[in-house]
Design a protein around this motif. Structure first.
Motif: not given
Length: 336
Positions: A270-272, A275-277, A292-295, A325-326
């Motif tokens: 439910g939260k936005i 994400v990047s790779s 994910w998130k700040e990373a 994955s982080s």
């Protein structure tokens, strides 16, 4: 054996515990009685002069209000030299000394009454010193020396109606990586320390956190900050990309960035979140790493051709490619 006179009714007299002081009361006292939980390994030393020789033992005690150092002299030191972390020690008629920095010492001299009143049902394994690679379920508690690689913000949570400080950290030694959850005073100590600090955690609890083995440093754990002179000796091992096989292990990898994707938004519970790779290559192969998130924001700013070290990733899937994955505390280091 203590025998009361025939005409004395013990029930009419107050219990010994009614005369016990709390540690936060000691600064205003000259003599005091306390019951404290052992928070550090007792350290005993001898001294000698032309006129006198003896021994002295120092150990950290805590109760619900604070911490103090118990200093036991000569025969008093012998009484508690085998105390373990988690044991309860009772000091009666201890002498209070307050340092110029506000530290509190309670001295057990000849007139004091000193005893271990509760062994805490702890097993010998509590004091077993382990490397991160040796942590496993089945070993309940241990001691570890690790480097703090990255830490979260200090937070306050409510447990049984009481506000308790908590902080999470990614730590490592020369055998691997782990997550540690610090609680209470231990959390505040870690919050004040710098990333890169080397610490020893005494009596840490081992638990399974998701798919990884993790540590908890709570009320009966103790932390000591070590000299950073050996910080360079405590570096987590780098795993070659093509050797990654275990999904239940936190890894450190190193390589050249050969592609980077822009940040996207994803909905998780439910939260936005962001994400990047990126694709990372070392001499053994390539891996797709999702952040994910700040990373994710940090990873998306990396340049193609840049050499990086990534601490705290795990194997998500391995087929014709390797997918990593982080975690919340993944750390990206830029290499020269």
């Amino acid at each position: 054996i203590i025998v009361s006179p025939i005409d004395v009714d013990e029930k009419k007299f107050p219990k010994v515990t009614e005369f016990i002081n709390k540690i936060d009361e000691l600064k205003n006292l000259v003599k005091a009685n306390i019951i404290g939980i052992v928070k550090s390994q007792p350290k005993i030393s001898t001294f000698k002069s032309d006129l006198y020789s003896g021994k002295v033992l120092r150990v950290k005690l805590s109760d619900s209000t604070g911490e103090a150092i118990l200093v036991a002299w000569n025969e008093q030191a012998e009484k508690i030299k085998d105390a373990k972390i988690g044991d309860a020690i009772q000091v009666m008629n201890g002498k209070i000394i307050v340092g110029i920095n506000g530290s509190i010492e309670i001295h057990a001299e000849k007139q004091a009454v000193l005893s271990i009143i509760d062994k805490g049902d702890k097993k010998e394994e509590l004091n077993e010193t382990l490397k991160i690679a040796e942590l496993k379920s089945g070993v309940k508690r241990c001691n570890v020396t690790v480097k703090v690689l990255k830490k979260s913000e200090l937070k306050s949570v409510k447990v049984a109606g009481e506000e308790i400080s908590v902080i999470e950290a990614l730590v490592g030694d020369e055998t691997g990586l782990a997550i540690v959850n610090f609680w209470g005073e231990n959390a505040k100590l870690i919050a004040k320390s710098e990333e890169g600090s080397v610490i020893t955690i005494i009596n840490a609890a081992i638990k399974l956190s998701g798919k990884f083995i993790a540590l908890t440093a709570g009320k009966i754990s103790a932390i000591s900050l070590n000299s950073n002179s050996n910080a360079n000796l405590i570096e987590p091992p780098i795993t070659k990309i093509n050797e990654i096989k275990d999904e239940n292990e936190l890894l450190a990898i190193e390589g050249i960035v050969i592609s980077v994707s822009p940040v996207k938004e994803a909905t998780v519970k439910g939260k936005i979140i962001h994400v990047s790779s990126l694709t990372l290559r070392d001499e053994s192969g390539e891996a797709e790493v999702t952040f994910w998130k700040e990373a994710a924001d940090e990873a998306s700013s990396l340049r193609i051709g840049e050499k990086v070290k990534v601490l705290g990733v795990f194997l998500k899937k391995r087929d014709e490619r390797i997918w990593l994955s982080s975690i919340r505390l993944t750390k990206i280091l830029h290499k020269q």
